[in-house]
Write an enzyme that holds these catalytic residues in place. Sequence first.
Site, PDB file in Angstrom:
ATOM      1  CG  ASN A  12      -6.618  -7.358   2.710  1.00 22.49           C
ATOM      2  OD1 ASN A  12      -6.617  -8.567   2.963  1.00 22.49           O
ATOM      3  ND2 ASN A  12      -5.659  -6.776   2.001  1.00 22.49           N
ATOM      4  CD1 TRP A  13     -10.352  -8.862   8.140  1.00 17.52           C
ATOM      5  CD2 TRP A  13     -10.810 -10.955   8.822  1.00 17.52           C
ATOM      6  NE1 TRP A  13     -11.607  -8.862   8.718  1.00 17.52           N
ATOM      7  CE2 TRP A  13     -11.905 -10.130   9.144  1.00 17.52           C
ATOM      8  CE3 TRP A  13     -10.866 -12.314   9.146  1.00 17.52           C
ATOM      9  CZ2 TRP A  13     -13.048 -10.628   9.777  1.00 17.52           C
ATOM     10  CZ3 TRP A  13     -12.001 -12.812   9.772  1.00 17.52           C
ATOM     11  CH2 TRP A  13     -13.080 -11.976  10.090  1.00 17.52           C
ATOM     12  CE  LYS A  14      -3.050  -5.928   4.217  1.00 15.58           C
ATOM     13  NZ  LYS A  14      -1.973  -4.932   4.147  1.00 15.58           N
ATOM     14  CG  HIS A  97      -3.157  -6.332  -1.563  1.00 12.91           C
ATOM     15  ND1 HIS A  97      -1.889  -6.163  -1.056  1.00 12.91           N
ATOM     16  CD2 HIS A  97      -3.978  -5.581  -0.795  1.00 12.91           C
ATOM     17  CE1 HIS A  97      -1.950  -5.335  -0.017  1.00 12.91           C
ATOM     18  NE2 HIS A  97      -3.208  -4.968   0.158  1.00 12.91           N
ATOM     19  CD  GLU A  99       0.218  -6.648   1.920  1.00 13.97           C
ATOM     20  OE1 GLU A  99      -0.597  -7.569   2.133  1.00 13.97           O
ATOM     21  OE2 GLU A  99       0.241  -5.589   2.574  1.00 13.97           O
ATOM     22  CD  GLU A 167      -5.092  -1.327  -0.683  1.00  7.11           C
ATOM     23  OE1 GLU A 167      -5.679  -1.206   0.389  1.00  7.11           O
ATOM     24  OE2 GLU A 167      -4.472  -2.341  -1.019  1.00  7.11           O
ATOM     25  N   GLY A 173       0.081  -0.070   5.865  1.00  4.59           N
ATOM     26  CA  GLY A 173       0.656  -0.527   7.123  1.00  4.59           C
ATOM     27  C   GLY A 173       1.697   0.400   7.719  1.00  4.59           C
ATOM     28  CB  SER A 213      -2.329   4.177   6.983  1.00  4.30           C
ATOM     29  OG  SER A 213      -1.127   3.404   6.956  1.00  4.30           O
ATOM     30  N   GLY A 234      -6.789  -2.588   6.061  1.00  5.09           N
ATOM     31  CA  GLY A 234      -5.999  -3.729   6.505  1.00  5.09           C
ATOM     32  C   GLY A 234      -5.998  -3.826   8.017  1.00  5.09           C
ATOM     33  N   GLY A 235      -4.949  -3.289   8.648  1.00  2.29           N
ATOM     34  CA  GLY A 235      -4.757  -3.429  10.087  1.00  2.29           C
ATOM     35  C   GLY A 235      -5.977  -3.106  10.933  1.00  2.29           C
TER      36      GLY A 235
HETATM   37  P1  PGA Z   1      -3.494  -1.062   6.018  1.00  2.00           P
HETATM   38  O1  PGA Z   1      -3.605  -2.056   4.756  1.00  2.00           O
HETATM   39  O2  PGA Z   1      -4.887  -0.521   6.281  1.00  2.00           O
HETATM   40  O3  PGA Z   1      -2.999  -1.932   7.140  1.00  2.00           O
HETATM   41  O4  PGA Z   1      -2.562   0.018   5.641  1.00  2.00           O
HETATM   42  C1  PGA Z   1      -4.428  -1.763   3.663  1.00  2.00           C
HETATM   43  C2  PGA Z   1      -4.341  -2.858   2.627  1.00  2.00           C
HETATM   44  O5  PGA Z   1      -3.234  -3.357   2.365  1.00  2.00           O
HETATM   45  O6  PGA Z   1      -5.363  -3.254   2.043  1.00  2.00           O
END
Ligand code: PGA
Length: 251
Positions: A12-14, A97, A99, A167, A173, A213, A234-235
């Site tokens: 997930n590149w956000k 998600h 977010e 999640e 993050g 994470s 994500g990251g």
């Molecule tokens: P993260 O994000 O790996 O940076 O913790 C995961 C996500 O929000 O899908």
Amino acid sequence: MATPRVMLIAGNWKMNGLVDDGRTLAQAVAAGASEAGCELLVCPPAGLLSTVAAALSGSAVALGGQDCHPEVSGAHTGDISAEMLSDIGCGFVIVGHSERRADHGESDDLVRAKAEAAHRAGLTAVICVGETEAERDAGQADAVVGKQVLGSVPENATAANTVIAYEPVWAIGTGRTPTPEDVQAIHSHMRNVVSERHGGEFGANVRLLYGGSVKPGNATELMGLEDVDGALVGGASLVAEDFLAIAANSG
Ligand code: PGA
């Protein structure tokens, strides 16, 4: 009947990257995909989808959107429909998600409508759920996640067109993760919840991802858990080497 669930590692590149970054990252992921030993998916921001689709062409890496609107088309400024994602070359879309639930006030009802739109367009919906830290501390993680799963997964969902990503909000993050025991426990709980609601076949075959994470260093332990069928990353998905290492450590 339970068929072996194929491990899915999703990036997930956000809201990260410009066109050149997206192309370079997608090309690097595509170049390493044949050694991954599992299914790979990347979900770039909407503006990079066409570029990434071209960069992934001919590779085994799947493409997904990060969100979709429930409607096919119309007066919805700034939104993108599931049909548009499919048209660009997506096979997947992330919905719900945390977010988006937090930043845009998305409810389970809206997330379910988005998942239904994904299914209507022939996409696999990656439906996200997860508790906040306060909810976990209050001992409510199972209840919160169970309610989100029941409210967000469409009635007619199948194990083939649905993936559920657990999640925990506090692990996204932050570099923190739940213990493997806690991850397995909540995944097993989710599998029981969906089995009761959607039937044993759905429960046995639906893929349940862990996200929050995930890094090359913790992937082996987390992905080795019985009811964990992949990761939503994500990251670490923004660095091809790390994303591919997670996949390699998950096979
Ligand atoms: P993260 O994000 O790996 O940076 O913790 C995961 C996500 O929000 O899908």
